[in-house]
Design a protein around this motif. Structure first.
Motif, PDB file in Angstrom:
ATOM      1  N   SER A   1       0.924  -1.244   0.126  1.00  0.00           N
ATOM      2  CA  SER A   1       0.042  -0.230   0.100  1.00  0.00           C
ATOM      3  C   SER A   1       0.775   1.078  -0.120  1.00  0.00           C
ATOM      4  O   SER A   1       0.403   2.320  -0.375  1.00  0.00           O
TER       5      SER A   1
ATOM      6  N   TRP B   1       0.683   2.876  -3.275  1.00  0.00           N
ATOM      7  CA  TRP B   1      -0.319   3.551  -3.622  1.00  0.00           C
ATOM      8  C   TRP B   1      -0.567   4.671  -2.876  1.00  0.00           C
ATOM      9  O   TRP B   1      -1.217   5.739  -3.686  1.00  0.00           O
TER      10      TRP B   1
ATOM     11  N   PHE C   1     -10.834   5.578  -6.899  1.00  0.00           N
ATOM     12  CA  PHE C   1     -10.433   4.086  -6.985  1.00  0.00           C
ATOM     13  C   PHE C   1      -9.316   3.660  -6.109  1.00  0.00           C
ATOM     14  O   PHE C   1      -9.188   2.670  -5.436  1.00  0.00           O
TER      15      PHE C   1
ATOM     16  N   LYS D   1     -10.485   3.477  -2.385  1.00  0.00           N
ATOM     17  CA  LYS D   1     -11.207   2.357  -2.323  1.00  0.00           C
ATOM     18  C   LYS D   1     -10.267   1.292  -2.324  1.00  0.00           C
ATOM     19  O   LYS D   1     -10.476   0.409  -1.327  1.00  0.00           O
ATOM     20  N   LEU D   2      -9.374   1.047  -2.925  1.00  0.00           N
ATOM     21  CA  LEU D   2      -8.376  -0.001  -3.158  1.00  0.00           C
ATOM     22  C   LEU D   2      -7.541  -0.133  -1.810  1.00  0.00           C
ATOM     23  O   LEU D   2      -7.454  -1.138  -1.129  1.00  0.00           O
TER      24      LEU D   2
ATOM     25  N   ILE E   1      -7.530  -3.095   1.048  1.00  0.00           N
ATOM     26  CA  ILE E   1      -6.105  -3.655   1.360  1.00  0.00           C
ATOM     27  C   ILE E   1      -5.773  -3.697   2.670  1.00  0.00           C
ATOM     28  O   ILE E   1      -5.379  -4.607   3.423  1.00  0.00           O
TER      29      ILE E   1
END
Length: 54
Positions: A4, A7, A44, A47-48, A52
């Motif tokens: 993560s 991201w 998105f 949300k991901l 996770i």
């Protein structure tokens, strides 16, 4: 498993871009489309990250 951290770093950069563009007074159609697309990608990403972490 997806890391993560990558991201989150990308998400921070995208949020900076969105904040910078918020100050526009007059929006062209192209600017609105680019902003909306970036906003959807950020949503998105959030949300991901939620999926996770949980």
């Amino acid at each position: 498993m997806i890391e993560s951290r990558y991201w989150r770093e990308k998400l921070r950069d995208e949020l900076k871009w969105l904040r910078k563009k918020q100050t526009y007074k007059r929006w062209s159609e192209k600017q609105m489309v680019l902003y909306e697309r970036q906003l959807m990608l950020v949503a998105f990403g959030v949300k991901l990250l939620i999926v996770i972490v949980i």
